[in-house]
Scaffold this active site. Sequence first.
Site, PDB file in Angstrom:
ATOM      1  CD  GLU A 260     -12.298 -15.642  10.134  1.00 15.88           C
ATOM      2  OE1 GLU A 260     -11.785 -15.020  11.092  1.00 15.88           O
ATOM      3  OE2 GLU A 260     -12.609 -16.852  10.193  1.00 15.88           O
ATOM      4  CG  HIS A 283     -12.773 -16.973  14.081  1.00 18.34           C
ATOM      5  ND1 HIS A 283     -11.735 -16.966  13.188  1.00 18.34           N
ATOM      6  CD2 HIS A 283     -12.410 -17.867  15.048  1.00 18.34           C
ATOM      7  CE1 HIS A 283     -10.792 -17.798  13.584  1.00 18.34           C
ATOM      8  NE2 HIS A 283     -11.183 -18.352  14.715  1.00 18.34           N
TER       9      HIS A 283
HETATM   10  N1  LIG Z   1     -13.354 -21.393  15.954  1.00 14.92           N
HETATM   11  C1  LIG Z   1     -12.547 -20.978  16.902  1.00 14.92           C
HETATM   12  O1  LIG Z   1     -12.742 -19.935  17.526  1.00 14.92           O
HETATM   13  C2  LIG Z   1     -11.366 -21.828  17.265  1.00 14.92           C
HETATM   14  C3  LIG Z   1     -10.873 -21.817  18.580  1.00 14.92           C
HETATM   15  C4  LIG Z   1      -9.817 -22.660  18.921  1.00 14.92           C
HETATM   16  C5  LIG Z   1      -9.238 -23.459  17.942  1.00 14.92           C
HETATM   17  N2  LIG Z   1      -9.689 -23.419  16.662  1.00 14.92           N
HETATM   18  C6  LIG Z   1      -9.088 -24.257  15.615  1.00 14.92           C
HETATM   19  O2  LIG Z   1      -9.521 -25.589  15.798  1.00 14.92           O
HETATM   20  C7  LIG Z   1      -8.588 -26.491  15.203  1.00 14.92           C
HETATM   21  C8  LIG Z   1      -8.300 -27.651  16.135  1.00 14.92           C
HETATM   22  O3  LIG Z   1      -7.716 -27.173  17.335  1.00 14.92           O
HETATM   23  P1  LIG Z   1      -7.032 -28.202  18.351  1.00 14.92           P
HETATM   24  O4  LIG Z   1      -6.545 -27.422  19.522  1.00 14.92           O
HETATM   25  O5  LIG Z   1      -7.912 -29.385  18.553  1.00 14.92           O
HETATM   26  O6  LIG Z   1      -5.769 -28.647  17.461  1.00 14.92           O
HETATM   27  P2  LIG Z   1      -4.837 -29.927  17.673  1.00 14.92           P
HETATM   28  O7  LIG Z   1      -3.551 -29.570  17.055  1.00 14.92           O
HETATM   29  O8  LIG Z   1      -4.875 -30.356  19.096  1.00 14.92           O
HETATM   30  O9  LIG Z   1      -5.561 -31.066  16.812  1.00 14.92           O
HETATM   31  C9  LIG Z   1      -5.573 -31.096  15.406  1.00 14.92           C
HETATM   32  C10 LIG Z   1      -5.658 -32.552  14.996  1.00 14.92           C
HETATM   33  O10 LIG Z   1      -5.889 -32.602  13.588  1.00 14.92           O
HETATM   34  C11 LIG Z   1      -5.118 -33.672  13.041  1.00 14.92           C
HETATM   35  N3  LIG Z   1      -4.948 -33.406  11.611  1.00 14.92           N
HETATM   36  C12 LIG Z   1      -4.190 -32.442  11.022  1.00 14.92           C
HETATM   37  N4  LIG Z   1      -4.359 -32.478   9.696  1.00 14.92           N
HETATM   38  C13 LIG Z   1      -5.232 -33.481   9.437  1.00 14.92           C
HETATM   39  C14 LIG Z   1      -5.810 -33.993   8.253  1.00 14.92           C
HETATM   40  N5  LIG Z   1      -5.532 -33.468   7.060  1.00 14.92           N
HETATM   41  N6  LIG Z   1      -6.668 -35.032   8.351  1.00 14.92           N
HETATM   42  C15 LIG Z   1      -6.974 -35.562   9.569  1.00 14.92           C
HETATM   43  N7  LIG Z   1      -6.446 -35.131  10.724  1.00 14.92           N
HETATM   44  C16 LIG Z   1      -5.612 -34.092  10.655  1.00 14.92           C
HETATM   45  C17 LIG Z   1      -3.830 -33.622  13.857  1.00 14.92           C
HETATM   46  O11 LIG Z   1      -3.129 -34.831  13.780  1.00 14.92           O
HETATM   47  C18 LIG Z   1      -4.392 -33.339  15.256  1.00 14.92           C
HETATM   48  O12 LIG Z   1      -4.708 -34.520  15.948  1.00 14.92           O
HETATM   49  C19 LIG Z   1      -7.344 -25.652  14.878  1.00 14.92           C
HETATM   50  O13 LIG Z   1      -7.315 -25.377  13.510  1.00 14.92           O
HETATM   51  C20 LIG Z   1      -7.581 -24.370  15.676  1.00 14.92           C
HETATM   52  O14 LIG Z   1      -6.951 -23.249  15.085  1.00 14.92           O
HETATM   53  C21 LIG Z   1     -10.757 -22.634  16.314  1.00 14.92           C
END
Ligand SMILES: NC(=O)c1ccc[n+]([C@@H]2O[C@H](COP(=O)([O-])OP(=O)(O)OC[C@H]3O[C@@H](n4cnc5c(N)ncnc54)[C@H](O)[C@@H]3O)[C@@H](O)[C@H]2O)c1
Length: 401
Positions: A260, A283
């Site tokens: 990015e 993002h």
């Molecule tokens: N786009 C954005 O601006 C933005 C903002 C906030 C969060 N995010 C991203 O969103 C994602 C999710 O955030 P969250 O707070 O829900 O995270 P979280 O940790 O609460 O949930 C992630 C889930 O994914 C599961 N997981 C991990 N690897 C896996 C795989 N290979 N297959 C299936 N399941 C799997 C975990 O068990 C967990 O339940 C993160 O990567 C975070 O960085 C992006």
Amino acid sequence: MGVKVLLLENIHPVATEAFRRAGFEIEACAGSLSADELVDRLPGVSVLGIRSNTKVTPEVLEAGKDLLAVGCFCIGTNQVDLVDAAERGVAVFNAPFSNTRSVVELVLGEIIALGRRLPEKTQRMHEGVWDKSAKGSHEVRGRTLGIIGYGNIGTQLSNVAEAVGLRVIFYDTADRLAHGNARRVGTMDQLLAESDVVTIHVDGRPGNAGMFGAEQFAKMKPRAMFINASRGMVVDDAALREHILSGHLAGAAIDVFPIEPKAQGDTFESPLRGLDNVILTPHVGGSTQEAQEEIGHFVSNKLIGFVRGGATALSVNLPEVAPPQLPGAFRVGYLHSNERGVLAGINRLLAEAGANVVGQSLSTRDDRGYVLIDTDLALSDAALAALRGAPQTVWLRSWEL
Ligand SMILES: NC(=O)c1ccc[n+]([C@@H]2O[C@H](COP(=O)([O-])OP(=O)(O)OC[C@H]3O[C@@H](n4cnc5c(N)ncnc54)[C@H](O)[C@@H]3O)[C@@H](O)[C@H]2O)c1
């Protein structure tokens, strides 16, 4: 002594208000400060509040002799040297979940927008072309949404998606309880075979790099749609491009990218540029005014809880301890090196002081141990000094609760 807070980078006013209510003295700056400026400003400051543009280096921490905690009023904590902060006993907090709802709403909007081919339609209108047609446009009602990663964001998306009539299935490597009428599937392949829309919400653990590529796209249903607002490194964007160009997939929305641009206005490069019915966003999944306000609430509460009662729940660098407040009890917070026999030594001292322990919570993380001890009487200055002088001590603080 009063508690002085230095807030940089225009932190949301709800945080300032919370610190004011807590009786803290506040100094605020609209912008970030350089390392040199911070070195000058930090003496006397107990709590530093920053966003992502202020670098907290070992040099800055060295100058912050009175610093108890750093609050990152954002999601990331890369701007702080977490290891150095932990060695000095400075607790660091952030707001990992405060923008969950913002991501969910963006993704829901994208599911609807892609289903109606809005990116394409609005583009044609701007080009002066009137193309009124229902071809390829679908309601979301009754279609199947497949969520990969059913954590904070995945579960909340599951709830709002059901509210607009989507059937939700999910796949998670951990054991997650299904919300509403959502259905868990046992494998990712099963999810790909059933979903009209696949959306990825996994975390950034190293094993997830490249987890979704040509093989997974090939297993998606013809004319299905794909969304990634999790981590850029999870998806092979070049493979996605092939599946959009071939017509196998009907659209995609991507908010995160393997590389990015660093600065505002920098050129954005991606194999996904210029494709029909593909929404690209910089993002911004979690970037809303509401998320900023929620971050202000969350981080200020953590900092106040730490300063007033020693609670370290969700600290990103110290052992996490957050026992309930026991009104009338006397609390000692003791951060020490994680060595054999420290707790036994403390308890011996407490026994010698004649204090009855009414609560004790210990947690360790790497080479640090942290214990909060609640007693029925205040320890004498001599007892506290004895603990403070022990070789394992990083710091010791005491409060009446
Ligand atoms: N786009 C954005 O601006 C933005 C903002 C906030 C969060 N995010 C991203 O969103 C994602 C999710 O955030 P969250 O707070 O829900 O995270 P979280 O940790 O609460 O949930 C992630 C889930 O994914 C599961 N997981 C991990 N690897 C896996 C795989 N290979 N297959 C299936 N399941 C799997 C975990 O068990 C967990 O339940 C993160 O990567 C975070 O960085 C992006």
